[in-house]
Design a protein around this motif. Structure first.
Motif, PDB file in Angstrom:
ATOM      1  N   ARG A 118       0.861  -1.220   0.061  1.00 30.87           N
ATOM      2  CA  ARG A 118       0.144  -0.073  -0.071  1.00 30.87           C
ATOM      3  C   ARG A 118       0.685   1.293  -0.081  1.00 30.87           C
ATOM      4  O   ARG A 118       2.295   1.229   0.280  1.00 30.87           O
ATOM      5  N   ALA A 119       0.160   2.408  -0.342  1.00 31.52           N
ATOM      6  CA  ALA A 119       0.847   3.510  -0.482  1.00 31.52           C
ATOM      7  C   ALA A 119       1.596   3.885   0.743  1.00 31.52           C
ATOM      8  O   ALA A 119       2.598   4.806   0.892  1.00 31.52           O
ATOM      9  N   ASP A 120       1.112   3.700   1.887  1.00 34.25           N
ATOM     10  CA  ASP A 120       1.697   3.804   3.147  1.00 34.25           C
ATOM     11  C   ASP A 120       2.581   3.025   3.748  1.00 34.25           C
ATOM     12  O   ASP A 120       2.934   3.110   4.978  1.00 34.25           O
ATOM     13  N   GLY A 121       3.044   1.943   2.917  1.00 32.79           N
ATOM     14  CA  GLY A 121       4.060   1.230   3.225  1.00 32.79           C
ATOM     15  C   GLY A 121       3.700  -0.067   3.789  1.00 32.79           C
ATOM     16  O   GLY A 121       4.249  -1.300   4.058  1.00 32.79           O
ATOM     17  N   GLY A 122       2.171  -0.227   4.015  1.00 41.03           N
ATOM     18  CA  GLY A 122       1.641  -1.695   4.530  1.00 41.03           C
ATOM     19  C   GLY A 122       1.690  -2.638   3.339  1.00 41.03           C
ATOM     20  O   GLY A 122       1.638  -2.347   2.429  1.00 41.03           O
ATOM     21  N   PHE A 159     -10.738  -6.761  -6.461  1.00 45.19           N
ATOM     22  CA  PHE A 159     -10.190  -5.789  -5.480  1.00 45.19           C
ATOM     23  C   PHE A 159      -9.723  -4.453  -6.047  1.00 45.19           C
ATOM     24  O   PHE A 159      -9.740  -4.208  -6.826  1.00 45.19           O
ATOM     25  N   SER A 160      -9.156  -3.412  -5.077  1.00 44.37           N
ATOM     26  CA  SER A 160      -9.137  -1.959  -5.507  1.00 44.37           C
ATOM     27  C   SER A 160      -7.735  -1.952  -5.249  1.00 44.37           C
ATOM     28  O   SER A 160      -7.215  -2.068  -4.055  1.00 44.37           O
ATOM     29  N   LEU A 161      -6.949  -1.036  -6.014  1.00 45.64           N
ATOM     30  CA  LEU A 161      -5.700  -0.457  -5.786  1.00 45.64           C
ATOM     31  C   LEU A 161      -6.009   1.284  -5.750  1.00 45.64           C
ATOM     32  O   LEU A 161      -6.633   1.706  -6.710  1.00 45.64           O
ATOM     33  N   GLN A 162      -5.353   1.594  -4.723  1.00 46.99           N
ATOM     34  CA  GLN A 162      -5.383   3.213  -4.568  1.00 46.99           C
ATOM     35  C   GLN A 162      -4.078   3.776  -5.222  1.00 46.99           C
ATOM     36  O   GLN A 162      -3.175   3.251  -5.495  1.00 46.99           O
ATOM     37  N   ASP A 202      -0.414   2.358  -4.714  1.00 44.49           N
ATOM     38  CA  ASP A 202      -0.381   1.162  -4.319  1.00 44.49           C
ATOM     39  C   ASP A 202       0.412   0.218  -5.182  1.00 44.49           C
ATOM     40  O   ASP A 202       0.329   0.641  -6.456  1.00 44.49           O
ATOM     41  N   ALA A 203       1.150  -0.863  -5.039  1.00 47.38           N
ATOM     42  CA  ALA A 203       1.871  -1.676  -5.921  1.00 47.38           C
ATOM     43  C   ALA A 203       1.192  -3.083  -5.579  1.00 47.38           C
ATOM     44  O   ALA A 203       0.741  -3.456  -4.770  1.00 47.38           O
ATOM     45  N   LEU A 204       0.907  -3.830  -6.847  1.00 45.37           N
ATOM     46  CA  LEU A 204       0.751  -5.000  -7.071  1.00 45.37           C
ATOM     47  C   LEU A 204       1.894  -6.226  -7.266  1.00 45.37           C
ATOM     48  O   LEU A 204       2.482  -5.771  -8.216  1.00 45.37           O
ATOM     49  N   ILE A 205       2.364  -7.055  -6.610  1.00 44.94           N
ATOM     50  CA  ILE A 205       3.529  -7.866  -6.608  1.00 44.94           C
ATOM     51  C   ILE A 205       3.022  -9.320  -7.022  1.00 44.94           C
ATOM     52  O   ILE A 205       2.460  -9.946  -6.034  1.00 44.94           O
ATOM     53  N   LEU A 206       3.298  -9.857  -8.252  1.00 44.80           N
ATOM     54  CA  LEU A 206       2.980 -11.083  -8.698  1.00 44.80           C
ATOM     55  C   LEU A 206       4.332 -11.916  -8.928  1.00 44.80           C
ATOM     56  O   LEU A 206       5.346 -11.222  -9.092  1.00 44.80           O
ATOM     57  N   PHE A 207       4.422 -13.301  -8.557  1.00 44.89           N
ATOM     58  CA  PHE A 207       5.523 -13.874  -8.597  1.00 44.89           C
ATOM     59  C   PHE A 207       5.132 -15.363  -8.562  1.00 44.89           C
ATOM     60  O   PHE A 207       3.895 -15.762  -8.658  1.00 44.89           O
ATOM     61  N   THR A 208       6.246 -16.151  -8.971  1.00 44.73           N
ATOM     62  CA  THR A 208       5.915 -17.590  -9.085  1.00 44.73           C
ATOM     63  C   THR A 208       6.676 -18.306  -7.745  1.00 44.73           C
ATOM     64  O   THR A 208       7.064 -17.638  -7.066  1.00 44.73           O
ATOM     65  N   ASP A 209       6.454 -19.579  -7.745  1.00 44.51           N
ATOM     66  CA  ASP A 209       7.122 -20.240  -6.769  1.00 44.51           C
ATOM     67  C   ASP A 209       8.537 -20.418  -6.801  1.00 44.51           C
ATOM     68  O   ASP A 209       8.984 -20.837  -5.952  1.00 44.51           O
ATOM     69  N   ASP A 269       6.643 -15.467   4.064  1.00 42.20           N
ATOM     70  CA  ASP A 269       7.138 -14.467   4.887  1.00 42.20           C
ATOM     71  C   ASP A 269       8.210 -13.647   4.631  1.00 42.20           C
ATOM     72  O   ASP A 269       8.367 -12.664   5.179  1.00 42.20           O
ATOM     73  N   ARG A 270       9.270 -14.353   4.005  1.00 45.29           N
ATOM     74  CA  ARG A 270      10.542 -13.383   3.639  1.00 45.29           C
ATOM     75  C   ARG A 270      10.141 -12.454   2.505  1.00 45.29           C
ATOM     76  O   ARG A 270      10.664 -11.549   2.315  1.00 45.29           O
ATOM     77  N   ILE A 271       9.265 -12.900   1.605  1.00 43.90           N
ATOM     78  CA  ILE A 271       8.841 -12.063   0.663  1.00 43.90           C
ATOM     79  C   ILE A 271       8.103 -10.761   1.278  1.00 43.90           C
ATOM     80  O   ILE A 271       8.438  -9.678   0.980  1.00 43.90           O
ATOM     81  N   ARG A 272       7.083 -11.067   2.141  1.00 44.15           N
ATOM     82  CA  ARG A 272       6.759 -10.057   2.944  1.00 44.15           C
ATOM     83  C   ARG A 272       7.718  -8.929   3.562  1.00 44.15           C
ATOM     84  O   ARG A 272       7.638  -7.824   3.415  1.00 44.15           O
ATOM     85  N   SER A 273       8.669  -9.631   4.316  1.00 45.92           N
ATOM     86  CA  SER A 273       9.764  -8.697   4.758  1.00 45.92           C
ATOM     87  C   SER A 273      10.641  -7.765   3.788  1.00 45.92           C
ATOM     88  O   SER A 273      10.834  -6.846   4.025  1.00 45.92           O
ATOM     89  N   ALA A 274      10.806  -8.652   2.724  1.00 45.96           N
ATOM     90  CA  ALA A 274      11.669  -7.777   1.573  1.00 45.96           C
ATOM     91  C   ALA A 274      10.715  -6.851   1.126  1.00 45.96           C
ATOM     92  O   ALA A 274      11.259  -5.705   0.800  1.00 45.96           O
ATOM     93  N   LEU A 275       9.436  -6.998   1.105  1.00 46.84           N
ATOM     94  CA  LEU A 275       8.537  -5.916   0.308  1.00 46.84           C
ATOM     95  C   LEU A 275       8.407  -4.629   1.485  1.00 46.84           C
ATOM     96  O   LEU A 275       8.011  -3.581   1.261  1.00 46.84           O
ATOM     97  N   GLU A 276       8.373  -5.304   2.605  1.00 47.89           N
ATOM     98  CA  GLU A 276       8.233  -4.001   3.884  1.00 47.89           C
ATOM     99  C   GLU A 276       9.354  -3.096   3.445  1.00 47.89           C
ATOM    100  O   GLU A 276       9.369  -1.801   3.970  1.00 47.89           O
ATOM    101  N   ARG A 277      10.608  -3.429   3.091  1.00 48.90           N
ATOM    102  CA  ARG A 277      11.600  -2.504   3.086  1.00 48.90           C
ATOM    103  C   ARG A 277      11.473  -1.830   1.789  1.00 48.90           C
ATOM    104  O   ARG A 277      12.574  -0.920   1.623  1.00 48.90           O
ATOM    105  N   THR A 278      10.604  -1.875   0.714  1.00 47.30           N
ATOM    106  CA  THR A 278      10.560  -1.205  -0.375  1.00 47.30           C
ATOM    107  C   THR A 278       9.823   0.339  -0.228  1.00 47.30           C
ATOM    108  O   THR A 278       9.653   0.974  -1.061  1.00 47.30           O
ATOM    109  N   ARG A 279       9.179   0.711   1.105  1.00 48.15           N
ATOM    110  CA  ARG A 279       8.698   1.858   1.294  1.00 48.15           C
ATOM    111  C   ARG A 279       9.673   3.141   0.925  1.00 48.15           C
ATOM    112  O   ARG A 279       9.171   4.221   0.566  1.00 48.15           O
TER     113      ARG A 279
END
Length: 212
Positions: free
Chosen positions: A122-126, A151-154, A157-164, A180-190
């Motif tokens: 999300r735009a606020d980093g969430g 669903f809606s993007l504001q 916001d960024a949508l991240i698609l990936f494979t296994d 879980d590591r994907i989430r942690s890596a994405l939290e650093r993108t703000r």
């Protein structure tokens, strides 16, 4: 070629594809259906090597053809699946997540074929993971009826698609990278929420985890 739409400021797209071997079965595609709607798909063919690559190429071609004529994502998926399942003597299948983003209001309609659920930054980093409607992998049965959801993007916001290949990347101790590591890596993108920064940052995190 990035950025793919240099004349527009209402969307930002970046993608990466790094096969684990010389050829693989992962796929992605995106294009504007019209001025206001962006179609996108990410998929993963079961297996590796030339057979998977050929099935991947056929899948990508079918999605492009159907997205330009079908009225909805579930109709696109139904048509592509029926073609893939027909005369599928190799008994291959592909997971896929396909969507249409309406650039006028940020609404995303999508259909799922047994693929990894995307993340939303999300735009606020969430960071949150989409609670998607689950569908069956494509190419197995020709009469599967896929569902559509939305669903809606504001703005921002960024949508991240990936494979296994990301979530199941394996480290030195046979430990998986995991969502879980994907989430942690994405939290650093703000600090820099551009599409390229998000994608390359996640890829760098996976490379560090995998090591040699």
């Amino acid at each position: 070629k990035f950025p793919p739409f240099p004349g527009r400021t209402d969307l930002d797209v970046f993608a990466m594809l790094e096969p684990a071997k010389q050829v693989g079965g992962d796929l992605y595609d995106y294009f504007l259906i019209d001025r206001n709607r962006l179609f996108f798909v990410v998929g993963d063919v079961a297996g590796k090597g030339v057979p998977a690559a050929l099935f991947m190429a056929m899948t990508t071609t079918l999605f492009k053809a159907q997205a330009l004529s079908a009225a909805s994502t579930d109709e696109i998926m139904n048509r592509v699946n029926a073609e893939l399942a027909r005369d599928n003597v190799a008994e291959m299948f592909v997971t896929a997540f396909a969507g249409i983003l309406d650039l006028r209001d940020g609404r995303v309609t999508y259909s799922d074929g047994g693929h990894e659920a995307p993340f939303i930054v999300r735009a606020d980093g969430g960071v949150e993971r989409l609670k998607k409607k689950q569908g069956m992998a494509m190419g197995i049965f020709d009469d599967v009826e896929y569902q559509a959801d939305a669903f809606s993007l504001q703005p921002g916001d960024a949508l991240i698609l990936f494979t296994d290949g990301v979530s199941e990347a394996t480290g030195p101790d046979d430990e998986l990278y995991t969502a879980d590591r994907i989430r942690s890596a994405l939290e650093r993108t703000r600090e820099n929420p551009s599409a390229r920064f998000i994608a390359e940052g996640l890829a760098d995190s996976v490379r560090t985890f995998v090591g040699e």
